[in-house]
Design an enzyme around this catalytic site. Structure first.
Site, short mmCIF file in Angstrom:
data_model
loop_
_atom_site.label_atom_id
_atom_site.label_comp_id
_atom_site.label_asym_id
_atom_site.label_seq_id
_atom_site.Cartn_x
_atom_site.Cartn_y
_atom_site.Cartn_z
CE LYS A 11 -4.09 -2.09 2.10
NZ LYS A 11 -4.96 -1.90 3.33
CE1 TYR A 51 -9.54 -2.95 0.03
CE2 TYR A 51 -8.53 -1.20 -1.16
CZ TYR A 51 -8.25 -2.27 -0.13
OH TYR A 51 -7.18 -2.76 0.02
CG PHE A 59 -13.28 1.03 7.10
CD1 PHE A 59 -12.90 0.63 5.93
CD2 PHE A 59 -14.12 0.44 7.75
CE1 PHE A 59 -13.12 -0.75 5.42
CE2 PHE A 59 -14.36 -0.84 7.49
CZ PHE A 59 -13.99 -1.31 6.43
CB THR A 93 -6.98 -6.19 9.44
OG1 THR A 93 -7.38 -7.42 8.55
CG2 THR A 93 -7.20 -5.02 8.60
NE ARG A 104 -2.39 -5.92 7.06
CZ ARG A 104 -3.25 -6.62 6.65
NH1 ARG A 104 -3.59 -7.66 7.27
NH2 ARG A 104 -3.93 -6.22 5.55
P1 CMP Z 1 -7.43 -4.63 3.54
O1 CMP Z 1 -7.15 -6.12 3.85
O2 CMP Z 1 -6.79 -3.68 2.55
O3 CMP Z 1 -8.98 -4.49 3.41
C1 CMP Z 1 -9.78 -3.41 3.53
C2 CMP Z 1 -9.16 -2.43 4.50
O4 CMP Z 1 -9.87 -1.31 5.22
C3 CMP Z 1 -8.18 -3.14 5.52
O5 CMP Z 1 -7.20 -3.78 4.88
C4 CMP Z 1 -8.00 -1.62 6.46
O6 CMP Z 1 -6.81 -0.95 5.89
C5 CMP Z 1 -9.18 -0.96 6.26
N1 CMP Z 1 -10.03 -0.66 7.38
C6 CMP Z 1 -10.29 0.45 7.91
N2 CMP Z 1 -11.09 0.10 9.13
C7 CMP Z 1 -11.25 -1.14 9.13
C8 CMP Z 1 -12.01 -2.31 9.87
N3 CMP Z 1 -13.06 -1.51 10.94
N4 CMP Z 1 -12.40 -3.31 9.46
C9 CMP Z 1 -11.69 -3.87 8.57
N5 CMP Z 1 -10.69 -2.89 7.64
C10 CMP Z 1 -10.74 -1.73 7.87
#
Ligand code: CMP
Length: 147
Positions: A11, A51, A59, A93, A104
């Protein structure tokens, strides 16, 4: 489990921090092979579509804006159980919940700016790979002599 392919995105935060090589090195050391890779600066419409599953989440807009805030490196990783392996090496995540030594835990600042994205299952992996790559752009290394 068998050999799989999964999508990885380094990212914008990780690209800005010069971590492309470090991220890919950790995944390669974990036994995964890069079979396609490109650096792109996503357009707003692309990030929105990629997305789309999160469209109703609070978000969503911040996520899209972050993903278009700078270039990303999008790769296809291949190997035994590649989807789970990639997720294990990336960590949870939310970096606060990510196991020590994961990408991460070591490099992400927050759940919003969490360094990497990885497909979360076989169906998602197929869809996400097809979203960014044509079959001609993928150089599979599934032959036994490559392992
Ligand atoms: P990613 O795996 O790219 O998938 C969706 C993204 O949304 C996640 O990583 C996070 O960077 C972002 N995000 C922000 N807030 C949330 C949340 N509450 N739950 C899940 N993803 C989130």
């Amino acid at each position: 489990m068998g050999k799989e392919q999964t999508l990885l995105i380094v990212k914008p935060d990780a690209v800005r921090k010069n971590l492309i090589g470090e991220v890919l090195a950790r995944l390669e050391k974990g036994g995964l092979k890069v079979v396609a890779s490109k650096m792109v600066h996503l357009k707003e419409k692309e990030a929105e579509e990629f997305y789309a599953i999160h469209r109703e989440r609070p978000f969503y807009r911040d996520l899209v804006n972050f993903m278009i805030s700078g270039p990303v490196v999008i790769s296809i990783l291949e190997g035994e159980g590649a989807i789970a392996k990639n997720r294990e090496i990336m960590g949870a995540t939310n970096p606060k919940e990510a196991a020590p030594g994961t990408i991460r835990a070591d490099f992400a600042d927050s759940i919003d700016e969490n360094a990497v994205h990885g497909s979360d299952g076989p169906d998602t992996a197929r869809t996400e790979i097809a979203f960014f790559f044509t079959p001609q752009e993928i150089c599979p290394r599934l032959k036994a002599r490559d392992y």
